[in-house]
Design an enzyme around this catalytic site. Structure first.
Site, PDB file in Angstrom:
ATOM      1  N   CYS A   2       0.861  -1.187   0.000  1.00 39.15           N
ATOM      2  CA  CYS A   2       0.000   0.000   0.000  1.00 39.15           C
ATOM      3  C   CYS A   2       0.895   1.235   0.000  1.00 39.15           C
ATOM      4  O   CYS A   2       2.102   1.155   0.127  1.00 39.15           O
ATOM      5  CB  CYS A   2      -0.862   0.037   1.260  1.00 39.15           C
ATOM      6  SG  CYS A   2      -1.786  -1.462   1.527  1.00 39.15           S
ATOM      7  N   ARG A  27       1.400   1.364  -6.003  1.00 39.40           N
ATOM      8  CA  ARG A  27       1.575   0.446  -4.867  1.00 39.40           C
ATOM      9  C   ARG A  27       0.249  -0.165  -4.424  1.00 39.40           C
ATOM     10  O   ARG A  27       0.211  -1.140  -3.686  1.00 39.40           O
ATOM     11  CB  ARG A  27       2.197   1.184  -3.684  1.00 39.40           C
ATOM     12  CG  ARG A  27       3.549   1.795  -3.927  1.00 39.40           C
ATOM     13  CD  ARG A  27       4.049   2.513  -2.703  1.00 39.40           C
ATOM     14  NE  ARG A  27       4.197   1.592  -1.585  1.00 39.40           N
ATOM     15  CZ  ARG A  27       5.270   0.827  -1.406  1.00 39.40           C
ATOM     16  NH1 ARG A  27       6.259   0.886  -2.276  1.00 39.40           N
ATOM     17  NH2 ARG A  27       5.350   0.011  -0.393  1.00 39.40           N
ATOM     18  N   TRP A  75      -3.790  -1.634  -1.107  1.00 40.17           N
ATOM     19  CA  TRP A  75      -3.752  -2.863  -1.889  1.00 40.17           C
ATOM     20  C   TRP A  75      -4.221  -3.931  -0.909  1.00 40.17           C
ATOM     21  O   TRP A  75      -3.466  -4.357  -0.026  1.00 40.17           O
ATOM     22  CB  TRP A  75      -2.342  -3.156  -2.379  1.00 40.17           C
ATOM     23  CG  TRP A  75      -2.222  -4.473  -3.056  1.00 40.17           C
ATOM     24  CD1 TRP A  75      -1.798  -5.650  -2.516  1.00 40.17           C
ATOM     25  CD2 TRP A  75      -2.535  -4.775  -4.418  1.00 40.17           C
ATOM     26  NE1 TRP A  75      -1.840  -6.656  -3.442  1.00 40.17           N
ATOM     27  CE2 TRP A  75      -2.289  -6.155  -4.617  1.00 40.17           C
ATOM     28  CE3 TRP A  75      -3.011  -4.031  -5.476  1.00 40.17           C
ATOM     29  CZ2 TRP A  75      -2.505  -6.786  -5.842  1.00 40.17           C
ATOM     30  CZ3 TRP A  75      -3.218  -4.658  -6.691  1.00 40.17           C
ATOM     31  CH2 TRP A  75      -2.967  -6.015  -6.864  1.00 40.17           C
ATOM     32  N   ASN A 101       0.936  -0.286   5.964  1.00 36.03           N
ATOM     33  CA  ASN A 101       1.320  -1.098   4.800  1.00 36.03           C
ATOM     34  C   ASN A 101       2.032  -2.324   5.341  1.00 36.03           C
ATOM     35  O   ASN A 101       3.001  -2.216   6.071  1.00 36.03           O
ATOM     36  CB  ASN A 101       2.258  -0.331   3.864  1.00 36.03           C
ATOM     37  CG  ASN A 101       2.790  -1.236   2.763  1.00 36.03           C
ATOM     38  OD1 ASN A 101       2.105  -2.169   2.346  1.00 36.03           O
ATOM     39  ND2 ASN A 101       4.021  -1.002   2.325  1.00 36.03           N
ATOM     40  N   GLY A 102       1.505  -3.500   5.009  1.00 35.32           N
ATOM     41  CA  GLY A 102       2.130  -4.747   5.472  1.00 35.32           C
ATOM     42  C   GLY A 102       1.065  -5.733   5.903  1.00 35.32           C
ATOM     43  O   GLY A 102      -0.113  -5.578   5.588  1.00 35.32           O
ATOM     44  N   GLU A 481       7.069 -20.701 -20.319  1.00 33.27           N
ATOM     45  CA  GLU A 481       7.077 -19.358 -19.720  1.00 33.27           C
ATOM     46  C   GLU A 481       8.252 -18.549 -20.261  1.00 33.27           C
ATOM     47  O   GLU A 481       8.105 -17.364 -20.565  1.00 33.27           O
ATOM     48  CB  GLU A 481       7.130 -19.444 -18.198  1.00 33.27           C
ATOM     49  CG  GLU A 481       7.130 -18.100 -17.494  1.00 33.27           C
ATOM     50  CD  GLU A 481       5.893 -17.241 -17.788  1.00 33.27           C
ATOM     51  OE1 GLU A 481       4.913 -17.744 -18.388  1.00 33.27           O
ATOM     52  OE2 GLU A 481       5.922 -16.044 -17.476  1.00 33.27           O
ATOM     53  N   LYS A 485       7.690 -14.961 -22.149  1.00 29.79           N
ATOM     54  CA  LYS A 485       8.364 -13.749 -21.669  1.00 29.79           C
ATOM     55  C   LYS A 485       9.114 -13.064 -22.804  1.00 29.79           C
ATOM     56  O   LYS A 485       9.088 -11.859 -22.945  1.00 29.79           O
ATOM     57  CB  LYS A 485       9.336 -14.095 -20.527  1.00 29.79           C
ATOM     58  CG  LYS A 485       8.661 -14.350 -19.209  1.00 29.79           C
ATOM     59  CD  LYS A 485       8.150 -13.091 -18.560  1.00 29.79           C
ATOM     60  CE  LYS A 485       6.678 -12.807 -18.459  1.00 29.79           C
ATOM     61  NZ  LYS A 485       5.623 -13.693 -18.599  1.00 29.79           N
ATOM     62  N   GLU A 488       6.395 -11.838 -25.827  1.00 31.77           N
ATOM     63  CA  GLU A 488       5.346 -10.833 -25.538  1.00 31.77           C
ATOM     64  C   GLU A 488       5.938  -9.437 -25.333  1.00 31.77           C
ATOM     65  O   GLU A 488       5.230  -8.450 -25.503  1.00 31.77           O
ATOM     66  CB  GLU A 488       4.500 -11.232 -24.339  1.00 31.77           C
ATOM     67  CG  GLU A 488       5.192 -11.196 -23.006  1.00 31.77           C
ATOM     68  CD  GLU A 488       4.218 -11.494 -21.858  1.00 31.77           C
ATOM     69  OE1 GLU A 488       3.045 -11.112 -21.929  1.00 31.77           O
ATOM     70  OE2 GLU A 488       4.647 -12.145 -20.888  1.00 31.77           O
ATOM     71  N   HIS A 504       9.598 -34.561 -34.445  1.00 31.24           N
ATOM     72  CA  HIS A 504       8.356 -34.914 -35.160  1.00 31.24           C
ATOM     73  C   HIS A 504       7.890 -33.784 -36.056  1.00 31.24           C
ATOM     74  O   HIS A 504       6.705 -33.662 -36.356  1.00 31.24           O
ATOM     75  CB  HIS A 504       7.273 -35.292 -34.135  1.00 31.24           C
ATOM     76  CG  HIS A 504       7.645 -36.486 -33.331  1.00 31.24           C
ATOM     77  ND1 HIS A 504       7.554 -37.770 -33.804  1.00 31.24           N
ATOM     78  CD2 HIS A 504       8.187 -36.589 -32.088  1.00 31.24           C
ATOM     79  CE1 HIS A 504       8.002 -38.622 -32.894  1.00 31.24           C
ATOM     80  NE2 HIS A 504       8.379 -37.939 -31.832  1.00 31.24           N
ATOM     81  N   LYS A 603      -2.930  -5.685 -19.270  1.00 33.06           N
ATOM     82  CA  LYS A 603      -2.499  -6.370 -18.055  1.00 33.06           C
ATOM     83  C   LYS A 603      -3.529  -7.412 -17.638  1.00 33.06           C
ATOM     84  O   LYS A 603      -3.205  -8.437 -17.090  1.00 33.06           O
ATOM     85  CB  LYS A 603      -2.282  -5.372 -16.912  1.00 33.06           C
ATOM     86  CG  LYS A 603      -1.773  -6.006 -15.613  1.00 33.06           C
ATOM     87  CD  LYS A 603      -0.484  -6.775 -15.831  1.00 33.06           C
ATOM     88  CE  LYS A 603      -0.034  -7.515 -14.596  1.00 33.06           C
ATOM     89  NZ  LYS A 603       1.068  -8.466 -14.910  1.00 33.06           N
TER      90      LYS A 603
HETATM   91  C1  AGP Z   1       1.860 -13.034 -18.868  1.00 31.43           C
HETATM   92  O1  AGP Z   1       3.093 -12.329 -18.872  1.00 31.43           O
HETATM   93  C2  AGP Z   1       0.787 -12.307 -19.635  1.00 31.43           C
HETATM   94  N1  AGP Z   1       0.650 -10.989 -19.186  1.00 31.43           N
HETATM   95  C3  AGP Z   1      -0.514 -13.076 -19.694  1.00 31.43           C
HETATM   96  O2  AGP Z   1      -0.245 -14.307 -20.337  1.00 31.43           O
HETATM   97  C4  AGP Z   1      -1.215 -13.385 -18.344  1.00 31.43           C
HETATM   98  O3  AGP Z   1      -0.474 -14.332 -17.637  1.00 31.43           O
HETATM   99  C5  AGP Z   1      -2.606 -13.962 -18.670  1.00 31.43           C
HETATM  100  O4  AGP Z   1      -3.349 -12.991 -19.379  1.00 31.43           O
HETATM  101  C6  AGP Z   1      -3.377 -14.380 -17.425  1.00 31.43           C
HETATM  102  O5  AGP Z   1      -3.641 -13.253 -16.629  1.00 31.43           O
HETATM  103  P1  AGP Z   1      -4.179 -13.478 -15.136  1.00 31.43           P
HETATM  104  O6  AGP Z   1      -3.115 -14.225 -14.407  1.00 31.43           O
HETATM  105  O7  AGP Z   1      -4.396 -12.087 -14.605  1.00 31.43           O
HETATM  106  O8  AGP Z   1      -5.443 -14.265 -15.203  1.00 31.43           O
END
Ligand code: AGP
Length: 608
Positions: A2, A27, A75, A101-102, A481, A485, A488, A504, A603
């Site tokens: 927070c 935050r 938060w 905060n904590g 993953e 990373k 994207e 294959h 996001k």
């Molecule tokens: C991951 O870096 C991406 N931003 C995206 O794949 C994300 O993980 C996915 O949209 C799921 O989001 P969520 O965890 O908020 O459900």
């Protein structure tokens, strides 16, 4: 986490607090509030929603006159976002106000004790117990009351505190959660982070653990938890405002990568008690755990990749069959859920439309759903039957890192809990795994300190067109993953492949200098993956290998090796992903991409 801001001086406090809080919204931003002494009493205004709601409620602070105040942008951790759960919290007489905060880890027994002494609670938060405890120990000396509370409270806290009977001072207190104080010719300031007060002063004092600061309009005094006065040296902040919001890091993504040791600690430690794993929020008795016949994990993106790792870990140690689905497939597959099935959805934002739909589908089929969620009070958190929070704090960068790492340790805890209850793991193995689990934050920290080497390697691949990530078992999940990373945020095409599957078809794409990142942390599959590395190398690939320290045989087949510290193979994902996060980050930075806000992405994908 927070945001906290406090002010005492010559100027109206409310506008200064609101301005400072606006610099801390990264935050936490699910609710906000302020307490200002108006000359007679403490006036408190607080509301759920973004800071803007509080600004409108107080007409940008105009309706809260006074030159001493504290403020907070929340938060949520304990207690969903709501007006009553917003900070500041206060005692019944409203003569003491606190922002925090904590996490107060022992707030429940303390709350019960205060209730038994006749105190009335209005919120579901852990913080409120502080206001009543300070009231309980306050006999006219604020510092004495504060330090007594500090001796009794466990957990992490950064506090701003004010007393109506002492309108010439405010207090700042710190244990684990960051807190700074500063001063200029107009007064003294408290803040969770530099951005909030950079406009007023560049000379700040970083409060250390178990320190208390008494701030007056024109000077500050520093004390230990034993009320001994100490002197502290100020630090001059060289950062610009934008950099300050990122804590001096160039991007939120880098800052959040470096927060991973803390998010892993914060997610792990409250659930490890006396050598056992305690997941109160699981909402399942031992008999209900023993009755689990299958686990269905449903998620999207990186959260799905955590689910793939979870399959290997839960099946490996708890011997419960696991099926993992991307939510957008699960929800339209007319899923078959068996008798004794358990559904787990994983989501950082808790708002991902497909994952929320999968949760609702499962509940319509009559199954309880456990949510592993980062945002308290989010839709998935509210609708899941039980919620296991990842205490990663707000994750701003679109590419998840710290929440992903927190989700991983959440599933390790679940798998170990299931295994312990089902008796599929010996006490000695359980104890050894717990020891390895607790070492992860330090090992992550060590890997992060290795960033320059990764940066140099990444700079070679800024012009890459195709990059392949390969692995077997958990290493395949790590590859997924690592690949996401990279692509994207750098917009370079990348694929993750089960290493044994390359031959294959896909191996036809490998040509001279194609980068293949091979993840080889699973000793029982090491030789197999080594063979796959030889296969791609024979076709001209440049092989980057990520493997455990000591596996020097890999240098026969790899052109570049990143060694990670040894841990339990089930936890290797938490370590191997660190260099791959850094690799993706530095390639993107090298390409000049907008790392925190990559094109075409959001996001939280709240639409189908
Ligand atoms: C991951 O870096 C991406 N931003 C995206 O794949 C994300 O993980 C996915 O949209 C799921 O989001 P969520 O965890 O908020 O459900």
């Amino acid at each position: 986490m927070c945001g906290i801001v406090g002010y005492i001086g010559k100027k109206p406090a409310a506008p200064i607090i609101l301005e400072g809080l606006s610099k801390l919204e990264y935050r936490g931003y699910d609710s906000a509030g302020m307490a200002v002494f108006d000359g007679e009493k403490i006036q408190i205004k607080k509301s759920v929603g973004r800071l803007k709601v509080l600004e409108e409620l107080t007409h940008d602070g105009a309706t809260m006159p006074g030159v001493i105040g504290i403020g907070h942008t929340r938060w949520a951790t304990h207690g969903a976002p709501s007006d009553v759960n917003s900070h500041p919290h206060y005692n019944e007489k409203e003569t003491i106000a606190v922002v925090h905060n904590g996490i107060i880890e022992n707030y429940l027994p303390l709350k019960e004790k205060m209730i038994s002494k006749g105190y009335k609670f209005t919120s579901d938060t852990d913080t409120e117990v502080l206001a009543h405890l300070i009231d309980y120990y306050y006999k006219g000396n604020p510092l004495e009351a504060i330090t007594k509370v500090m001796h009794r409270v466990q957990g992490s806290y950064a506090l701003g505190i004010m007393f109506a009977e002492h309108p010439d001072q405010i207090f700042a207190v710190r244990k684990d959660s960051p807190l700074i104080v500063g001063q200029n010719e107009d007064g003294c300031f408290i803040a969770s982070d530099v951005p909030a007060i950079l406009k007023y002063t560049r000379k700040v004092y970083f409060i250390q653990n178990q320190e208390v600061v008494r701030l007056r309009a024109d000077h500050m005094h520093f004390y230990t938890v034993d009320e001994e006065e100490i002197t502290k040296e100020p630090v001059n902040i060289e950062w610009d405002a934008d950099a300050a919001e990122k804590g001096g890091y160039e991007h939120f993504m880098l800052k959040e990568m470096y927060e991973q040791p803390k998010t892993v600690t914060d997610t792990l430690m409250p659930r490890i008690k006396d050598g056992d794993i305690v997941i109160e929020e699981l909402g399942m008795s031992d008999d209900e755990i023993k009755a689990i016949r299958k686990v269905h994990i449903v998620a999207c993106g990186s959260a799905y990749h955590v689910g793939v790792t979870a399959k290997y870990v839960i099946e490996g140690i708890a011997r419960i069959p696991v099926e993992v689905d991307v939510a957008s497939e699960f929800r339209y597959r007319n899923p078959i859920l068996e008798e004794g099935a358990m559904v787990i959805v994983i989501s950082q934002s808790g708002e991902t439309a497909d994952t929320l739909a999968a949760l609702r589908e499962s509940q319509q089929l009559g199954y309880k759903v456990l949510g592993i969620v980062n945002v308290v009070g989010s839709s998935i958190a509210r609708e899941a039957d039980n919620v296991m929070y990842t205490w990663a704090g707000p994750e701003i960068a679109v590419a998840t890192t710290k929440a992903y790492s927190a989700q991983l340790v959440a599933i390790y805890l679940l798998a170990m809990k299931f295994a312990k209850v089902k008796g599929t793991i010996s006490d000695s193995d359980f104890t050894a795994m717990l020891k390895d689990l607790k070492r992860l934050p330090d090992q992550i920290e060590m890997l992060l300190s290795n960033k320059e080497r990764i940066q140099r390697f990444a700079n070679r691949y800024i012009g890459a067109k195709d990059v392949f990530f390969i692995g077997r078992g958990i290493d395949y999940a790590i590859s997924m993953e690592g690949s996401l990373k990279l692509k994207e945020i750098s917009y370079i095409h990348s694929e993750a492949y089960a290493a044994g599957e390359l031959k294959h078809g896909t191996i036809s794409l490998i040509e001279k200098d194609t980068l293949v990142a091979a993840v080889a942390t699973q000793d029982n599959l090491f030789q197999k993956t080594l063979s796959n590395m030889v296969e791609v190398k024979a076709r001209g690939a440049f092989v980057l290998a990520v493997t455990n320290a000591g596996n020097t045989d890999i240098e026969k087949a790899a052109d570049y090796v990143i060694y990670i510290p040894r841990t339990n193979p089930y936890f290797a994902n938490s370590l191997a992903i660190i260099p791959l996060q850094l690799f993706g980050y530095y390639v993107a930075v090298g390409k000049g991409c907008d790392v925190d806000k990559p094109r075409n992405l959001a996001k939280s994908v709240t639409v189908e």
